[in-house]
Scaffold this motif. Structure first.
Motif, PDB file in Angstrom:
ATOM      1  N   ASP A 129       0.813  -1.217   0.000  1.00 52.66           N
ATOM      2  CA  ASP A 129       0.000   0.000   0.000  1.00 52.66           C
ATOM      3  C   ASP A 129       0.848   1.269   0.000  1.00 52.66           C
ATOM      4  O   ASP A 129       0.713   2.112  -0.878  1.00 52.66           O
ATOM      5  N   TRP A 185      -5.116   0.693   8.413  1.00 47.87           N
ATOM      6  CA  TRP A 185      -5.897   1.361   7.372  1.00 47.87           C
ATOM      7  C   TRP A 185      -6.779   0.352   6.638  1.00 47.87           C
ATOM      8  O   TRP A 185      -7.944   0.629   6.350  1.00 47.87           O
ATOM      9  N   PHE A 186      -6.216  -0.813   6.332  1.00 47.53           N
ATOM     10  CA  PHE A 186      -6.932  -1.818   5.556  1.00 47.53           C
ATOM     11  C   PHE A 186      -8.188  -2.302   6.273  1.00 47.53           C
ATOM     12  O   PHE A 186      -9.184  -2.660   5.639  1.00 47.53           O
ATOM     13  N   GLN A 237     -11.351   0.048  -0.084  1.00 49.65           N
ATOM     14  CA  GLN A 237     -10.442  -0.016  -1.222  1.00 49.65           C
ATOM     15  C   GLN A 237     -11.003   0.849  -2.359  1.00 49.65           C
ATOM     16  O   GLN A 237     -12.207   0.981  -2.520  1.00 49.65           O
ATOM     17  N   THR A 288      -5.977   0.997  -0.460  1.00 48.77           N
ATOM     18  CA  THR A 288      -6.802   1.499   0.635  1.00 48.77           C
ATOM     19  C   THR A 288      -6.785   3.019   0.623  1.00 48.77           C
ATOM     20  O   THR A 288      -5.721   3.633   0.563  1.00 48.77           O
ATOM     21  N   CYS A 299      -4.654   7.900  -0.742  1.00 50.88           N
ATOM     22  CA  CYS A 299      -4.023   6.762  -0.078  1.00 50.88           C
ATOM     23  C   CYS A 299      -3.063   7.264   0.998  1.00 50.88           C
ATOM     24  O   CYS A 299      -2.737   8.455   1.064  1.00 50.88           O
TER      25      CYS A 299
END
Length: 215
Positions: free
Chosen positions: A58, A78-79, A84, A95, A102
């Motif tokens: 990421d 974050w994920f 997404q 993400t 991002c």
């Protein structure tokens, strides 16, 4: 358990257990290391090895492992908290936060932010994306590191690792020789700074009495 030997046809024996052995495993076909892992590669070069280190999928930070799905711990958070989608700045499928950016583009904007000024979320397109070291257990000093004196200051303040990024880009684009010149200059400046405050080893910077802490 040792991995199977890299032979054709495939056999289910390691190099120590091959009939007639033990045999010496071959050197890594990529780096030449003798720390054999599997498929002709060592533990540092084989993507399936627990010791293989790569970049975060990421934020592109270097220093992550396969068992964490190639994400640093901040991007794993974050994920699990953001959706997404396509970043409005770098246009990667990744993400994205509430503003559509991002984490890498947001960190780049913070890196270039002028104190007192609003965050320029298009900084990644203007300056290029700053690569980081993934957050590991060691204290990391990065951002604004341009000289050997900056490196000495970061270590004296407690950093175990010091990252130099954007200040190397121009030389890196020019040539490998130009990059070597910049790195040698930074090393020389660090040595001069250490000589100036009377320390001989990097570790001595942690205990230097030259650092004045304001309580």
């Amino acid at each position: 358990m040792k991995p199977a030997a890299w032979l054709t046809p495939r056999i289910d024996f390691c190099y120590d257990c091959i009939p007639g052995g033990p045999f010496t495993p071959p050197a890594c076909s990529k780096c030449g290391s003798t720390e054999y892992y599997s498929q002709g590669l060592c533990a540092h070069c084989h993507p399936g090895s627990p010791g293989f280190i790569g970049s975060c999928r990421d934020c592109l930070a270097w220093g992550v492992y396969r068992q964490r799905n190639w994400r640093c711990w901040k991007c794993r958070w974050w994920f699990t908290h953001y959706p997404q989608g396509e970043c409005v700045s770098c246009h990667r499928e990744v993400t994205i936060g509430e503003q559509g950016y991002c984490r890498l583009c947001l960190e780049t904007a913070r890196y270039h932010q002028t104190p007192g000024e609003p965050l320029d979320l298009d900084a990644a397109r203007t300056y290029g994306q700053q690569l980081f070291l993934a957050s590991m257990n060691d204290a990391l000093g990065s951002g604004g590191i341009r000289t050997g004196v900056d490196v000495a200051k970061a270590i004296a303040l407690g950093a175990d690792v010091v990252g130099v990024g954007r200040s190397l880009l121009a030389a890196a684009v020019e040539s490998e020789e130009a990059l070597d010149v910049v790195l040698e200059r930074i090393e020389l400046e660090l040595r001069i700074a250490m000589f100036g405050i009377g320390v001989e080893q990097i570790e001595d910077l942690y205990q230097t009495p030259r650092l004045v802490r304001l309580e």
